[in-house]
Design a protein around this motif. Sequence first.
Motif, PDB file in Angstrom:
ATOM      1  N   LYS A  23     -23.540  31.047  18.552  1.00 49.21           N
ATOM      2  CA  LYS A  23     -24.690  32.212  17.779  1.00 49.21           C
ATOM      3  C   LYS A  23     -24.431  33.386  18.716  1.00 49.21           C
ATOM      4  CE  LYS A  23     -27.463  28.583  16.017  1.00 49.21           C
ATOM      5  NZ  LYS A  23     -28.375  27.728  16.032  1.00 49.21           N
ATOM      6  N   VAL A  24     -24.579  34.562  17.961  1.00 45.30           N
ATOM      7  CA  VAL A  24     -24.630  35.840  18.628  1.00 45.30           C
ATOM      8  C   VAL A  24     -25.741  36.816  17.932  1.00 45.30           C
ATOM      9  CG1 VAL A  24     -23.242  38.027  18.636  1.00 45.30           C
ATOM     10  CG2 VAL A  24     -21.964  35.757  19.169  1.00 45.30           C
ATOM     11  N   ALA A  25     -26.387  37.514  18.761  1.00 48.98           N
ATOM     12  CA  ALA A  25     -27.346  38.288  18.184  1.00 48.98           C
ATOM     13  C   ALA A  25     -26.595  39.523  17.838  1.00 48.98           C
ATOM     14  CB  ALA A  25     -28.386  38.922  19.054  1.00 48.98           C
ATOM     15  N   GLY A  26     -26.972  40.229  16.572  1.00 45.90           N
ATOM     16  CA  GLY A  26     -26.352  41.468  16.128  1.00 45.90           C
ATOM     17  C   GLY A  26     -27.408  42.457  16.314  1.00 45.90           C
ATOM     18  N   TRP A  27     -27.003  43.576  16.497  1.00 49.75           N
ATOM     19  CA  TRP A  27     -27.965  45.003  16.731  1.00 49.75           C
ATOM     20  C   TRP A  27     -27.452  46.150  16.404  1.00 49.75           C
ATOM     21  CZ3 TRP A  27     -32.554  44.025  15.516  1.00 49.75           C
ATOM     22  CH2 TRP A  27     -33.639  45.107  15.722  1.00 49.75           C
ATOM     23  N   ALA A  28     -28.000  46.855  15.660  1.00 46.47           N
ATOM     24  CA  ALA A  28     -27.391  48.325  15.423  1.00 46.47           C
ATOM     25  C   ALA A  28     -28.843  49.321  15.678  1.00 46.47           C
ATOM     26  CB  ALA A  28     -27.019  48.729  14.333  1.00 46.47           C
TER      27      ALA A  28
ATOM     28  N   LEU B 259     -34.527  37.858  13.542  1.00 45.36           N
ATOM     29  CA  LEU B 259     -35.858  37.722  14.034  1.00 45.36           C
ATOM     30  C   LEU B 259     -35.959  37.670  15.437  1.00 45.36           C
ATOM     31  CD1 LEU B 259     -38.468  35.456  12.164  1.00 45.36           C
ATOM     32  CD2 LEU B 259     -38.344  37.720  12.528  1.00 45.36           C
ATOM     33  N   ASN B 260     -34.871  36.744  16.022  1.00 47.51           N
ATOM     34  CA  ASN B 260     -34.958  36.615  17.511  1.00 47.51           C
ATOM     35  C   ASN B 260     -34.587  38.224  18.094  1.00 47.51           C
ATOM     36  OD1 ASN B 260     -34.782  35.503  19.924  1.00 47.51           O
ATOM     37  ND2 ASN B 260     -33.276  34.010  19.607  1.00 47.51           N
ATOM     38  N   ALA B 261     -33.478  38.714  17.600  1.00 43.69           N
ATOM     39  CA  ALA B 261     -33.285  39.904  18.078  1.00 43.69           C
ATOM     40  C   ALA B 261     -34.153  41.123  17.923  1.00 43.69           C
ATOM     41  CB  ALA B 261     -31.770  40.544  17.317  1.00 43.69           C
TER      42      ALA B 261
ATOM     43  N   PRO C  52     -26.999  39.057  10.840  1.00 49.96           N
ATOM     44  CA  PRO C  52     -28.624  38.819  11.353  1.00 49.96           C
ATOM     45  C   PRO C  52     -29.171  40.223  11.107  1.00 49.96           C
ATOM     46  CG  PRO C  52     -27.302  37.491  12.617  1.00 49.96           C
ATOM     47  CD  PRO C  52     -26.367  38.103  12.004  1.00 49.96           C
ATOM     48  N   ASP C  53     -28.613  41.191  11.689  1.00 52.44           N
ATOM     49  CA  ASP C  53     -29.087  42.628  11.703  1.00 52.44           C
ATOM     50  C   ASP C  53     -29.219  43.089  10.272  1.00 52.44           C
ATOM     51  OD1 ASP C  53     -29.898  45.058  13.194  1.00 52.44           O
ATOM     52  OD2 ASP C  53     -28.188  45.944  12.750  1.00 52.44           O
TER      53      ASP C  53
END
Lengths: 396, 445
Positions: A163-168, A201-203, B380-381
Motif C-alpha cells: 500500500k502506498v499513499a498518494g498525494w499531490a 483518508l489516511n493521507a 487514493p488522492d
Amino acid sequence: MLSRRSFLATAAAAGAAIPGVTLARAPGERRFIFILLRGAMDGLAAVPPIGDPDYARVRGRLAFTPDMGALPLHNGFALHPAMTEAHALYRSGELLVAHAIAPPHRTRSHFDAQNILENGATRAFARHDGWLNRALSAVGGNRADLGLAIAESEPLTMRGPAKVAGWAPRRVVLIPETLSERVSVMYSADPVLAPAFAEGLNAHALASANAGSDGRMGGARGGRALVLAENAGLAAEFLARPDGPRIAMLEGGQWDTHAGQGVASGRMARLLGDLSAAFERIKTGLGPAWRQTVVVAATEFGRTARPNGALGTDHGYGSAAFIAGGAVNGGKIVTDWPGMSQQALFEGRDLMATMDMRALLKGVLGDHLRVPRQALDTGVFPESAAVRPIFDIIRH
Amino acid sequence: MAISPSIAAHRFGLGAYPGELQALAADPAGGLWYQTQIRIPQADPDVLRRALVAMRTAATIEDKPARQAALRALFKGIRQSSRTQFDSAFAAAALSATPFVERLTWFWANHFTVSAKGKPRVLPFAVSFVADAIRPHVLGRFADMLIAVEQHPAMLIYLDNALSVGPSSRAGRDRKRGLNENLAREILELHTVGVGSGYSQRDVIELARLITGWTVPIGRKQSDASRPFLFAANRHDPGPKTILNIRYGDGLAEGERALRDLAIRPETAHFLAKKLARHFIADDPPAAAIAHIAGRYSESGGDLARMSQALIEIAAGRPDWMAPKYRQPMDHMAATVRALGPEILKARQTLPSLTQFGQAPLMAGSPAGYPDQTSDWASPDAVMRRLEWSIFAAKRARISLTPEALAEAIFGAELSPESRFAVAGAESPRQALTLLLVSPNFMWR
C-alpha cells in the motif's frame, strides 16, 4: 493513521507471507526518495564530459565553452552551471554522479522506456506493478503509510501489492466525519473505491496534520502546478516525521528538449536548476534524517550527442543519474566512459550506455534499504541475477 | 440495435439529465438516439486564421524586445480568453444533444494530443485544433483526420516538425540545419501503427525526411496567410524514401500518400480498435471485441462512423464483452453538469478544476495524451479530490428534485442498493447530493 502497535502487527504478518523477510529488514530510520525525470534528460547537458577529446566537435553549438562556468567534477567531467546546490553536495561528499547509464532497452520510445524504468523488467508493459513497490513489500510489509507518491496520479513505479499513499499538494479541504463514514460504508463492496478511499483518508489526515492554519501545505500554492523543488520540500516534510513515510517518489517533466534547449542558460538551465534546488530542499527539510537518506534522480534515456536542426536534441540512449544524500559515499563520478567518437556512439548518434540502471538501483536498495540480494535478483528486478549491483554507493 | 437507456446515456454519452432516461426509453431500438447524432459539424477556420495573422504580425516586428513583448501579450490574451470561453464551451459540451459524438471527439482529440505544457507557443493554434482537425472527421475517414492533424500548425509546432529541415535540401545545405524526428516518430508510435508493431528507427528517419517542409507560414513574408499550412519545398529532403517497405518520392503529395497508406494498414486498424475498445468497452477488452471493431474499420477502408457503430453493435449484441469503466475526471465533471445544471460551475473555474484533477485540456504531459484505465484515475488522492470537488458542486446545486428522486431519474433501475441507501440515509439534502456525485453509480459507467 496506524499506531506503532498495529504497524508491528501488520509488518509481522507480511513478514510471514514473504519467505526470508523479517522485521529486522524494515527500513527503520533509513529513507529513500526516487525522482523520475520524465521526457529523457540530456545527460550530456547535465554532466558535460568537457575533457573528452570528441566532446566539443560532436556537441557543436550545444557544447560548453570554458567561459560558461560549468562546475568542475573529477576526471574531466563537469556539472551544468545551474546546479550550484548539487555541486556543493558533490564537494561535501553527499552527491555521486553516474554517467552513460540507461534502463535495459534501446527503443527510443518515451512510453516504452519509462514503462521499463518503472516496472523494473526488461520488456515494456510486461508487468502492472513497479520495482519500488516490490522493494517496499520486501522491507516493510503492508504498513500503509511507509510509501508515498507525490504525483498527479499514482506512478507505475509505486503501483503494486504494497500500500502506498498518494498525494499531490493542494489546499486541504475539510471533510466532515459524518460524510467520510457514509462514503466508507457506501464503498464497502467496491473493490477499487474502498481501498482507494481508505488510503486517501489516511493521507488526508497526514496532510491536515501538516497543513498550516490556512489549510495550505508548506511551500505549496493552492491550485498551481508546483515545480520539482517545491514537491521535494513537501516530500521532505512528510519523511521528516517520526511516524511518517520512509520511501517517496517524485516526478518531474518537461525534459523532452527537442528544440532550443540552451547551453548555460535557457530551458535546460531552468530544469536542472530546479532539480538541483530539489536536492537542497530535501536536505533542509529532513534535518538530521538527511544522514540516513538516499535520493536517486534518473531518466528513461538520454538524447542525441549532436544538436538537431532546432538546437535541441532528439531521443537517444545513455544519460546521467544523480545519487544524493547524507548516506551516500559521494564526491565522485561513477562511469565506464564509452567516449564520444563516431565508433563509440550508439548507432553513430547517441551516447552509449555502459551501465544498467538496475545495477545502480540494486546497489542502493541492497546497501541502503537492506533489500536481500535474492529479492533484488528475482522479485524486485525480475530475472536480473546477471546484473551485479554497484557497490560502494552507500557509506558504510 | 437495442441498447439500454442507461448504457446509451452513461457508457456512450456524458451522463443523464433528469428525464433523459425516459426519453431514451421511448426510443427502444436506440436507432434515433444514434442516427440523430450522425451529422458532421463544420470547422470554424476563423479562430485559427486570427491566431495565425496575429502571430505573423507579431513575428514580423524587426525589433527583438518589441517582438517578444508583442508575442507575450498575445499569449496572455489567448490564455485569459480561453479560460472564460472554456466555461461555456465545457457546459455546452456537457449538455450536448449529441453526447456520443462529443465523447468520440474527446477520444480522438486525446489520441492526437497537442499540448501547451512547457511549450506555450503551441497554445494560440491549439485552441481551435479540435474544431479544425478532429471534429469534422470523427464520423468521416481516419486518413482525412490524420492528414488534417499532421498538417495543423498546433501539431507541427508541438512536435517540432515546423523546424525540421532535410539535410540534403536547399535550406539544409545552405544553413546547416537538420532533421527533427519527433513528429515522424509519434506518427508511427502513437498516431497510426503503434509502438511494437514492427517499424524501425530507419522507418522513423525516412518518414521524417518525407515530411520535411511541412511547416507553418510564420515569419515568411511571401506565404499565403489564409492557409495555416505551408509546404516549404526548399526544406524538403530530396531522394527516395522507404517506409515499411513502400517507396516514396519527393513532394507534399507523397507525404500525404504515406499517411493514407499508414491509415489503412492492419496494424493501425488493430491499434485504433484496441484503444477505442479500451475507452468504451473495457479496460482490458477481449480480443474478439478488438477484432470486431478493427474488422469494421478495415472493411470500410478506415471509416470512423462504421468503426464507432461497431461499439454500439457490441453493446447490443455482446454485453458480456463489456466491463465497467471508471469515469475519467472530465467525464465525471460533465456528468455532474448534466445532472445538476451548468450553475454548479463557478466562473473561470472549469479549467482550474480540471487542472487539479490532472486532466486539463491542451496540457497533457506527453504526446501520448491522458491514460485510459481505472488505475490511472482511481488513485487514493484522485478519489479524495473527486469527493472534495463534489462537496463544492453539491453546495452550488439548485435543483427542484429531491436527491433521491434525482438519483432515480439519472440511474433508474441501475441504481445500486449501496448508492440508494447512502443517498436516503444522508444527514442533509446537500450531503445526499455529495454522496450521489461520488456514489459507485456515478463513478462507474
